[in-house]
Write an enzyme that holds these catalytic residues in place. Structure first.
Site, PDB file in Angstrom:
ATOM      1  N   GLU A 196      -9.193  -4.811  -4.884  1.00  0.00           N
ATOM      2  CA  GLU A 196      -8.560  -3.791  -4.047  1.00  0.00           C
ATOM      3  C   GLU A 196      -9.563  -2.823  -3.413  1.00  0.00           C
ATOM      4  O   GLU A 196      -9.477  -2.507  -2.232  1.00  0.00           O
ATOM      5  CB  GLU A 196      -7.562  -2.978  -4.880  1.00  0.00           C
ATOM      6  CG  GLU A 196      -6.335  -3.733  -5.329  1.00  0.00           C
ATOM      7  CD  GLU A 196      -5.255  -3.826  -4.260  1.00  0.00           C
ATOM      8  OE1 GLU A 196      -5.496  -3.381  -3.123  1.00  0.00           O
ATOM      9  OE2 GLU A 196      -4.179  -4.371  -4.567  1.00  0.00           O
TER      10      GLU A 196
ATOM     11  N   HIS B 282      -7.959  -5.101  -0.603  1.00  0.00           N
ATOM     12  CA  HIS B 282      -6.696  -4.469  -0.225  1.00  0.00           C
ATOM     13  C   HIS B 282      -6.158  -5.065   1.081  1.00  0.00           C
ATOM     14  O   HIS B 282      -6.890  -5.216   2.064  1.00  0.00           O
ATOM     15  CB  HIS B 282      -6.943  -2.967  -0.047  1.00  0.00           C
ATOM     16  CG  HIS B 282      -5.721  -2.143   0.061  1.00  0.00           C
ATOM     17  ND1 HIS B 282      -4.809  -2.016  -0.966  1.00  0.00           N
ATOM     18  CD2 HIS B 282      -5.245  -1.360   1.064  1.00  0.00           C
ATOM     19  CE1 HIS B 282      -3.846  -1.199  -0.601  1.00  0.00           C
ATOM     20  NE2 HIS B 282      -4.073  -0.795   0.640  1.00  0.00           N
TER      21      HIS B 282
ATOM     22  N   SER C 222       0.842  -1.193   0.000  1.00  0.00           N
ATOM     23  CA  SER C 222       0.000   0.000   0.000  1.00  0.00           C
ATOM     24  C   SER C 222       0.882   1.249   0.000  1.00  0.00           C
ATOM     25  O   SER C 222       1.710   1.411  -0.894  1.00  0.00           O
ATOM     26  CB  SER C 222      -0.962  -0.039   1.184  1.00  0.00           C
ATOM     27  OG  SER C 222      -1.965   0.952   1.073  1.00  0.00           O
TER      28      SER C 222
END
Length: 515
Positions: free
Chosen positions: A318, A419, A195
């Site tokens: 995601e 995610h 990330s």
């Protein structure tokens, strides 16, 4: 637990760690002086050396940050600006001179949350076989790490840019200078992150000062285009000053402001910026023409990225996490997506933006909400990853992946392979306490097998640059324009040529990003 065998001499002074008979760890090793007082919003400096043995059995303080129930920082952890420390983990059998490859972790958290002490990043599963040494790093977050006040510098009060990047460069220099004493090889350092941490990794690949500090890189779910110019950074900094009621001529008072006020104003800014300008973030690296000379994607396309092998990829779903958390960070509604494209077009009128019809061709048959999530996923994560892989493959081997596995519970919650869901498998920490519901509907056996495969690929890449799976797993070939091989990580791994062809054709070759 501790003995003289866990005492290591570093360039700053001796440190004593813990040895449980399987792994050794040194926690909270200071790599920089406390960034407080006159050093607040300044580049980090090396700490004063010490002569007495420093006990490093507990994690150091974490960077000041807002509370977030989703991110567990660890038991007994405190927040403090004096947070620039790192942790080293190795198998008990590893000793100085073994020259083991090293993996240096940059945690994620949207540039405002997270720490190296999160239980998720417990490195015992990665290091217990003795194949690698793992280093996890704290760096400054939020306004203290990413606010660019350099435009307000005066002779009396100086401010530096890209503070968090500078923190991590100093940490990597510490690794270069010290890791051999812990049994590591300074010439085989893999920088990896997820990330925001993944975006820091891709950015570091274009930072001249980072050249030679790592030999390989892994970027997981990196929003690689979320890097802005100094003009936008100054507008954000001006808004920040306004939230605190500080005139531009009084910026020197920031050095003495209580940290709680800085964190509170940073959280307000963090929420407001993406809400008012969809697709942008309050905090991110800045193209300051100093530490970071150009936008990373521009540098990649110019062949100016450091020529080190790279693993890079994203997760299949995601954006679902951001919808589930009701986070403003990603534009997922049609109005927010249109607003984002309108602002990009206004900033860069020469840019050839794909039409709604062209983009829509990649999402035909989807319901409106699902299409919005897919567009957000691809503008934020997948397309930047593809553009970057295409460019970097001209200077070094690139291995592209997509993580598709989701447990029955995550599928039932309709978040899927969202995610950060790959993280437990990378670290081998699949069940994080009794309250973890990830495997409540099954899938743990598959998850353990997947984790073993994934860890083997990550570790073997750190060893020699080749991400090999376990016996029987498919060969993962480098991403090249002829085949565009992509590893799909699921119940069983598979390698698919040009997995993203429809996306590439729909979105085109022009990099879409804010300035």
């Amino acid at each position: 637990m501790a003995d003289d065998g866990s005492v290591v001499e570093t360039t700053n002074g001796p440190v004593r760690g813990l040895d449980d008979g399987i792994t050794k760890s040194w926690r909270g090793i200071r790599y920089a002086a406390a960034p407080v007082g006159e050093l607040r919003w300044r580049a980090p400096v090396r700490p004063e050396p010490w002569t007495e043995v420093a006990d490093t059995g507990v994690f150091g303080p974490v960077a000041p940050q807002p509370s977030n129930p989703v991110i567990r920082l660890g038991e007994g952890i405190v927040q403090n600006e004096d947070c620039l420390s790192l942790n080293v983990s190795a198998a008990s059998a590893v000793v100085a001179g073994d020259a083991k490859p090293v993996m240096v972790w940059v945690h994620g958290g949207a540039y405002i949350f997270g720490s190296s002490s999160q239980p998720l990043y417990d490195a015992r599963a990665l290091v217990s076989d003795g194949d690698v040494i793992v280093v996890t790093v704290n760096y400054r977050l939020g306004a203290l790490g990413f606010l660019d006040l350099s435009g307000f510098s005066t002779d009396e009060h100086r401010f530096d840019s890209n503070l968090a990047l500078r923190d991590l460069i100093l940490a990597l220099e510490w690794v270069r200078d010290n890791i051999a004493a812990f049994g590591g090889d300074p010439d085989r350092v893999t920088l990896f992150g997820e990330s925001a941490g993944g975006s820091i990794v891709t950015t570091m690949l274009t930072v001249p000062a980072a050249r030679g500090l790592f030999a390989r890189a892994i970027a997981q779910s990196a929003p690689a285009t979320s890097v802005y110019d100094s003009a936008r950074a100054k507008r954000v900094a001006t808004t920040f000053l306004g939230l605190l009621g500080i005139d531009e001529g009084d910026v020197g008072t920031l050095q003495d402001l209580p940290v709680a006020k800085i964190v509170a104003a940073g959280l307000e800014l963090f929420s407001d910026v993406p809400a008012t300008a969809p697709g942008t973030l309050a905090f991110a690296p800045t193209v300051d023409r100093d530490l970071l000379p150009d936008y990373p994607l521009a540098a990649f396309r110019a062949g100016q990225s450091h020529p080190v092998p790279l693993i890079i990829g994203t997760n299949k779903d995601e954006a679902a996490l951001f919808k589930w958390m009701k986070s403003p960070l990603m534009p997922i509604t049609p109005d927010a997506i249109r607003a984002m494209f309108t602002e990009i077009a206004a900033e860069q009128p020469e840019l050839k933006l794909p039409s709604e019809a062209e983009i829509g061709s990649a999402y035909s048959g989807m319901k409106l909400k699902a299409a919005g999530l897919a567009v957000a996923r691809d503008i934020g994560f997948r397309m930047p990853t593809i553009w970057l892989a295409e460019a970097h493959s001209a200077v070094a081997p690139v291995y592209l992946y997509r993580f598709d596995w989701a447990t029955p519970m995550l599928r039932a919650l309709r978040v899927g392979a969202t995610h950060a869901t790959e993280l437990p498998y990378v670290w081998g920490n699949l069940v994080m306490g009794r309250k973890d519901i990830t495997f409540k509907l099954g899938g743990l056996k598959v998850g353990k097998a997947l984790s073993a495969r994934l860890q083997n690929r990550w570790v073997s890449f750190a060893v020699d640059g080749h991400p090999r799976g376990l016996p029987g797993d498919p060969d993962w070939f480098p991403y090249e324009r002829e085949h565009r091989a992509t590893l799909v990580i699921d119940r069983q791994d598979s390698v698919i040529d040009d997995l993203d062809r429809d996306l590439r054709e729909a979105w085109g070759d022009d990099v879409l990003n804010f300035l």
